[in-house]
Design a protein around this motif. Sequence first.
Motif, PDB file in Angstrom:
ATOM      1  N   ARG A  85     -12.584   2.480   6.685  1.00 37.27           N
ATOM      2  CA  ARG A  85     -13.019   1.015   7.178  1.00 37.27           C
ATOM      3  C   ARG A  85     -13.137  -0.093   6.056  1.00 37.27           C
ATOM      4  NH1 ARG A  85     -16.347   4.177  10.257  1.00 37.27           N
ATOM      5  NH2 ARG A  85     -17.851   3.926   8.866  1.00 37.27           N
ATOM      6  N   VAL A  86     -13.522   0.509   4.730  1.00 42.62           N
ATOM      7  CA  VAL A  86     -13.581  -0.276   3.522  1.00 42.62           C
ATOM      8  C   VAL A  86     -12.176  -0.873   2.980  1.00 42.62           C
ATOM      9  CG1 VAL A  86     -14.687  -0.411   1.242  1.00 42.62           C
ATOM     10  CG2 VAL A  86     -15.891   0.873   3.000  1.00 42.62           C
ATOM     11  N   SER A  87     -11.365   0.455   2.704  1.00 48.52           N
ATOM     12  CA  SER A  87     -10.127   0.260   2.306  1.00 48.52           C
ATOM     13  C   SER A  87      -9.346   1.392   2.564  1.00 48.52           C
ATOM     14  CB  SER A  87     -10.178   0.230   0.606  1.00 48.52           C
ATOM     15  OG  SER A  87      -8.813   0.009   0.130  1.00 48.52           O
ATOM     16  N   LYS A  88      -7.964   1.214   2.809  1.00 49.87           N
ATOM     17  CA  LYS A  88      -7.014   2.229   3.011  1.00 49.87           C
ATOM     18  C   LYS A  88      -6.574   2.782   1.664  1.00 49.87           C
ATOM     19  CE  LYS A  88      -5.117   0.484   7.309  1.00 49.87           C
ATOM     20  NZ  LYS A  88      -3.714   0.107   7.979  1.00 49.87           N
ATOM     21  N   ASN A  89      -6.844   2.292   0.451  1.00 51.32           N
ATOM     22  CA  ASN A  89      -6.494   2.777  -0.752  1.00 51.32           C
ATOM     23  C   ASN A  89      -7.471   2.845  -1.660  1.00 51.32           C
ATOM     24  OD1 ASN A  89      -3.874   1.661   0.363  1.00 51.32           O
ATOM     25  ND2 ASN A  89      -3.954  -0.258  -0.833  1.00 51.32           N
ATOM     26  N   TRP A  90      -7.415   4.223  -2.238  1.00 55.85           N
ATOM     27  CA  TRP A  90      -8.505   4.612  -3.129  1.00 55.85           C
ATOM     28  C   TRP A  90      -8.001   5.608  -4.279  1.00 55.85           C
ATOM     29  CZ3 TRP A  90     -13.645   3.413  -2.443  1.00 55.85           C
ATOM     30  CH2 TRP A  90     -14.234   2.969  -1.197  1.00 55.85           C
ATOM     31  N   MET A  91      -8.668   5.294  -5.419  1.00 54.16           N
ATOM     32  CA  MET A  91      -8.541   5.905  -6.724  1.00 54.16           C
ATOM     33  C   MET A  91      -9.831   6.619  -6.980  1.00 54.16           C
ATOM     34  SD  MET A  91      -5.300   6.412  -7.511  1.00 54.16           S
ATOM     35  CE  MET A  91      -5.617   6.760  -9.302  1.00 54.16           C
ATOM     36  N   VAL A  92      -9.910   7.678  -7.081  1.00 55.37           N
ATOM     37  CA  VAL A  92     -11.278   8.454  -7.676  1.00 55.37           C
ATOM     38  C   VAL A  92     -10.968   9.197  -9.075  1.00 55.37           C
ATOM     39  CG1 VAL A  92     -12.122   8.101  -5.377  1.00 55.37           C
ATOM     40  CG2 VAL A  92     -11.160  10.227  -6.305  1.00 55.37           C
ATOM     41  N   GLY A 117       2.621   0.190   5.816  1.00 53.73           N
ATOM     42  CA  GLY A 117       2.567   1.594   6.674  1.00 53.73           C
ATOM     43  C   GLY A 117       2.723   2.502   6.213  1.00 53.73           C
ATOM     44  N   GLN A 118       3.262   2.782   4.937  1.00 51.91           N
ATOM     45  CA  GLN A 118       3.744   3.991   4.448  1.00 51.91           C
ATOM     46  C   GLN A 118       2.692   4.500   3.587  1.00 51.91           C
ATOM     47  OE1 GLN A 118       7.250   4.054   1.853  1.00 51.91           O
ATOM     48  NE2 GLN A 118       8.063   5.528   3.020  1.00 51.91           N
ATOM     49  N   PRO A 119       2.298   5.735   3.549  1.00 52.44           N
ATOM     50  CA  PRO A 119       1.337   6.131   2.614  1.00 52.44           C
ATOM     51  C   PRO A 119       2.111   6.706   1.357  1.00 52.44           C
ATOM     52  CG  PRO A 119       1.850   8.098   3.980  1.00 52.44           C
ATOM     53  CD  PRO A 119       2.650   6.640   4.662  1.00 52.44           C
ATOM     54  N   TYR A 120       1.070   6.705   0.183  1.00 49.45           N
ATOM     55  CA  TYR A 120       1.431   7.406  -0.968  1.00 49.45           C
ATOM     56  C   TYR A 120       0.321   7.978  -1.631  1.00 49.45           C
ATOM     57  CZ  TYR A 120      -1.489   3.366  -3.011  1.00 49.45           C
ATOM     58  OH  TYR A 120      -2.468   2.472  -3.346  1.00 49.45           O
ATOM     59  N   LEU A 121       0.873   8.695  -2.466  1.00 48.43           N
ATOM     60  CA  LEU A 121      -0.360   9.410  -3.521  1.00 48.43           C
ATOM     61  C   LEU A 121      -0.226   8.912  -4.798  1.00 48.43           C
ATOM     62  CD1 LEU A 121       0.582  13.362  -2.147  1.00 48.43           C
ATOM     63  CD2 LEU A 121      -1.378  11.778  -1.597  1.00 48.43           C
ATOM     64  N   ALA A 122      -1.435   8.993  -5.585  1.00 54.48           N
ATOM     65  CA  ALA A 122      -1.263   8.254  -6.839  1.00 54.48           C
ATOM     66  C   ALA A 122      -2.126   9.064  -7.918  1.00 54.48           C
ATOM     67  CB  ALA A 122      -1.997   6.803  -6.637  1.00 54.48           C
ATOM     68  N   PHE A 123      -1.907   8.906  -9.183  1.00 50.23           N
ATOM     69  CA  PHE A 123      -2.607   9.473 -10.061  1.00 50.23           C
ATOM     70  C   PHE A 123      -2.945   8.190 -11.473  1.00 50.23           C
ATOM     71  CE2 PHE A 123       1.745  10.131 -11.596  1.00 50.23           C
ATOM     72  CZ  PHE A 123       1.788   9.825 -12.693  1.00 50.23           C
ATOM     73  N   ALA A 124      -3.890   8.519 -12.381  1.00 48.56           N
ATOM     74  CA  ALA A 124      -3.951   7.413 -13.340  1.00 48.56           C
ATOM     75  C   ALA A 124      -4.656   8.565 -14.599  1.00 48.56           C
ATOM     76  CB  ALA A 124      -5.106   6.498 -12.976  1.00 48.56           C
ATOM     77  N   TYR A 125      -4.393   7.880 -15.710  1.00 44.97           N
ATOM     78  CA  TYR A 125      -4.897   8.415 -16.761  1.00 44.97           C
ATOM     79  C   TYR A 125      -5.248   7.289 -18.070  1.00 44.97           C
ATOM     80  CZ  TYR A 125      -6.001  10.939 -21.191  1.00 44.97           C
ATOM     81  OH  TYR A 125      -6.361  11.502 -22.460  1.00 44.97           O
ATOM     82  N   PRO A 126      -6.053   7.300 -18.680  1.00 44.86           N
ATOM     83  CA  PRO A 126      -7.402   7.903 -18.173  1.00 44.86           C
ATOM     84  C   PRO A 126      -7.918   7.518 -17.024  1.00 44.86           C
ATOM     85  CG  PRO A 126      -7.796   6.284 -19.698  1.00 44.86           C
ATOM     86  CD  PRO A 126      -6.445   6.577 -19.921  1.00 44.86           C
ATOM     87  N   TYR A 127      -9.061   7.779 -16.427  1.00 51.83           N
ATOM     88  CA  TYR A 127      -9.383   7.765 -15.239  1.00 51.83           C
ATOM     89  C   TYR A 127      -9.735   6.171 -14.629  1.00 51.83           C
ATOM     90  CZ  TYR A 127     -14.260   6.508 -16.921  1.00 51.83           C
ATOM     91  OH  TYR A 127     -15.264   5.788 -17.667  1.00 51.83           O
ATOM     92  N   GLN A 128      -9.461   6.099 -13.374  1.00 50.96           N
ATOM     93  CA  GLN A 128      -9.512   4.673 -12.764  1.00 50.96           C
ATOM     94  C   GLN A 128     -10.186   4.912 -11.342  1.00 50.96           C
ATOM     95  OE1 GLN A 128      -5.940   3.170 -11.019  1.00 50.96           O
ATOM     96  NE2 GLN A 128      -6.355   1.023 -11.107  1.00 50.96           N
ATOM     97  N   GLU A 129     -11.275   3.837 -11.056  1.00 48.18           N
ATOM     98  CA  GLU A 129     -11.549   3.882  -9.438  1.00 48.18           C
ATOM     99  C   GLU A 129     -11.517   2.549  -9.084  1.00 48.18           C
ATOM    100  OE1 GLU A 129     -14.270   7.399  -8.967  1.00 48.18           O
ATOM    101  OE2 GLU A 129     -15.850   6.038  -9.870  1.00 48.18           O
ATOM    102  N   ALA A 130     -10.904   2.555  -7.665  1.00 49.83           N
ATOM    103  CA  ALA A 130     -10.673   1.407  -7.059  1.00 49.83           C
ATOM    104  C   ALA A 130     -10.282   1.876  -5.580  1.00 49.83           C
ATOM    105  CB  ALA A 130      -9.284   0.786  -7.406  1.00 49.83           C
ATOM    106  N   PRO A 131     -10.605   0.794  -4.740  1.00 48.11           N
ATOM    107  CA  PRO A 131     -11.316  -0.550  -4.978  1.00 48.11           C
ATOM    108  C   PRO A 131     -12.594  -0.864  -5.245  1.00 48.11           C
ATOM    109  CG  PRO A 131     -11.201  -0.173  -2.688  1.00 48.11           C
ATOM    110  CD  PRO A 131     -10.756   1.025  -3.339  1.00 48.11           C
ATOM    111  N   PRO A 169     -18.158  -2.411  -8.351  1.00 52.02           N
ATOM    112  CA  PRO A 169     -16.785  -2.933  -8.740  1.00 52.02           C
ATOM    113  C   PRO A 169     -15.702  -1.805  -9.345  1.00 52.02           C
ATOM    114  CG  PRO A 169     -18.632  -4.312  -9.731  1.00 52.02           C
ATOM    115  CD  PRO A 169     -19.268  -2.924  -9.011  1.00 52.02           C
ATOM    116  N   PRO A 170     -14.625  -2.105  -9.351  1.00 54.86           N
ATOM    117  CA  PRO A 170     -13.573  -1.101  -9.942  1.00 54.86           C
ATOM    118  C   PRO A 170     -13.685  -0.897 -11.360  1.00 54.86           C
ATOM    119  CG  PRO A 170     -12.322  -3.047  -9.057  1.00 54.86           C
ATOM    120  CD  PRO A 170     -14.014  -3.328  -8.664  1.00 54.86           C
ATOM    121  N   VAL A 171     -13.219   0.057 -11.691  1.00 49.83           N
ATOM    122  CA  VAL A 171     -13.078   0.474 -13.299  1.00 49.83           C
ATOM    123  C   VAL A 171     -11.777   0.838 -13.658  1.00 49.83           C
ATOM    124  CG1 VAL A 171     -14.192   2.630 -12.971  1.00 49.83           C
ATOM    125  CG2 VAL A 171     -14.331   1.438 -15.093  1.00 49.83           C
ATOM    126  N   THR A 172     -11.208   0.418 -14.687  1.00 49.24           N
ATOM    127  CA  THR A 172     -10.099   1.173 -15.148  1.00 49.24           C
ATOM    128  C   THR A 172     -10.341   1.101 -16.900  1.00 49.24           C
ATOM    129  OG1 THR A 172      -8.504  -0.155 -13.935  1.00 49.24           O
ATOM    130  CG2 THR A 172      -7.606   0.649 -15.747  1.00 49.24           C
TER     131      THR A 172
END
Length: 687
Positions: A140-147, A207-221, A232-235
């Motif tokens: 409900r908050v977002s469809k896209n998440w990085m943790v 409408g199409q899903p994806y998997l993602a990674f980041a280095y160093p860490y990121q958190e979004a949205p 707030p997000p962090v990169t």
Amino acid sequence: MIKNQFLRPVKNWLLLCLFLTGNLHLAAQGLEAELQNNLSYQLLIKSPGNPAEVFNLKVAAGQNQLQIDKNMPVRVSREVRAVDGGAELNLTVEALSDTYFSLQGKFQVQGFNYDTSYTFLPGFWYRKNLRSPDKAPSVRVSKNWMVREDRLSAPLAGIFDREKQMSYSLARLDKVDEIALAPLNQGEVILSGRTELGAVGFGEENGQPYLAFAYPYQEAPHTYFRKLTLGPPVTSFLSLKKGERVTLRYRLMKFAATDYADYMRQIWTRSYDLYQPKPVTENKFSDTEVKNILAKFYKQSFVTAGNLKGFSGIHLQTHVVEKKPVLEVGFIGRVLLNAFNALEYGEQHQDQELKNIAYDVMNSYEQNGFAPTGFFREVVDAEKNTEATTYSIRRQSEGVYAALLYLDYEKQKGRHHKVWEEKIRRLLDIMLQLQSRDGSFPRKFKGDRQLVDATGGSSPSAVLPLVMGFKYFGDTNYLNAARQVIDYQEREIISKSDYFSSTLDADCEDKEASLYAATALYYMAMVTKGKEQERYVNLARQAAYFTLSWYYLWDVPFAPGQMLGDVGLKSRGWGNVSVENNHIDVFIFEFDEVLKWLAQETKEQRFTDFANVIRTSMREQLLPYQGHMVGIAKEGYYPEVVQHTQWDYGHFGKGFYNLHFAPGWTVASIWELLTDERAKTYLTRKR
């Protein structure tokens, strides 16, 4: 002739192995191609004091270099190869000059539909997190998440399309030991030193899903740094000096699954095999010696609260561990279970003080621990002169559970408590009146049985006292009521993979919901036979995989100066709590016993092996004793809110405890972990 007959099945078996091996090899090659063709990259370069520049990287034709159309301070190269169990991505970032960078990747899942898919971040995100409140992470908050990876019980992200019955999962392979402190927890942040911690996630585009990674860490949205508080997000950016390099390794897995539960079963077993958690070998005490230290909690916390006696075990401060006249029957105080443990141990070791304390507690509750309506007085605060008037099926059930352990123990010793028996029998009968037609029990209610929260997520907790009541009193009404709970549980919880709202300080997806579901089925299996018992075994196995997904398969890193790291905490075997409460704890109780039973019934050796990881990791790592106080003011008071990620329950944040804790339940949990087959002994003994 005999020789040929003997060789024929061997030959056929070899041909089958070659056929399967060939198919697996082809599948791995196909996944390798998918990874090569559907993975995109972004490179962020930051100059201090300025916003980062974002560059889309392209794979050079016929090469493994990732390029852009301008000179860059780093060289990025990749290697994609087929391996057993999937395809592996290796990335190398080499500094051509001093720089600060962030590298991000996105794997587009071809042919999947986001709306028909469930996503997975172990110990953090299940299905779409729709059980969670608006101020916790959910679709409900977002469809896209990085943790951050250290939020997760395994550093991976997964997606399962329930229509296609197919899944993809992306897992970090590197050993993550080092982490740097961050001066800020939002925006673009240059880290104070080296880090190996990254991030994983998922999302949707058109409408199409994806998997993602980041280095160093990121958190979004958003970051999620406190209960029901999205930030707030962090990169984060890592500093690389000219000539320095870092390497990153990821595994992409693809496999068919009949439903989300089957996906959870397969991804947990694959994750377990990938990370191979080992028992913690630093244990120095026997189980009896651990209990002897924990028993100091009983002696130091014994308190009088009005006309009740019990243990001061909730709402304490870690650096003071004061006595407070606040008693809670079940979650989170577990007063009655602690009293029974003290009695049993006191008699085993001729400790008269423990015996006196235990009988004082039990006698006070026999005389004054029940409301006129027949329910336990769940929470009594003599300090504020208040008492809870809203009751819960979980606390009432945990109170009955402890009382029946006590009564059964006493009866074996030739000691009888008629008043206790009458009051417990009355309470069980009242519980039957609370049960709905669909078999569920309400989560919360008033003394007159008026419903406050009718949702059935806590229903499995009622099975334990009902089955125990059946064994103690011989009343089949209790067993039949438990059967109705199991029918509800199978129909509304297990078949839908929807484990929620068992813990009482949150209303969301949580570990304890699936743990209680599996434990309830264990209790039922102990008192039934044949096809009925077989059904309970199969359902318990399914629920257990969800429970296990909350428990850490790896050790998260801590920075120097963060107390938990400095004392050497290894997080493997500890469980994350819930979507709302993003910390780890030692909630296990008899689930260790359930896992070992399931291993015997299903021949799944991983259950036994990981139960041993849990046991060795929880039993004494943060047990406070002389010379090893681990940030707690008194011996025996096992800590509760262990902040292992960028999480601040109200005080201190990662690497420390929250200021407030409830050792009443943690002591009871570790005690039961070290009390082998208590439930089985109670449920299978002839009476």
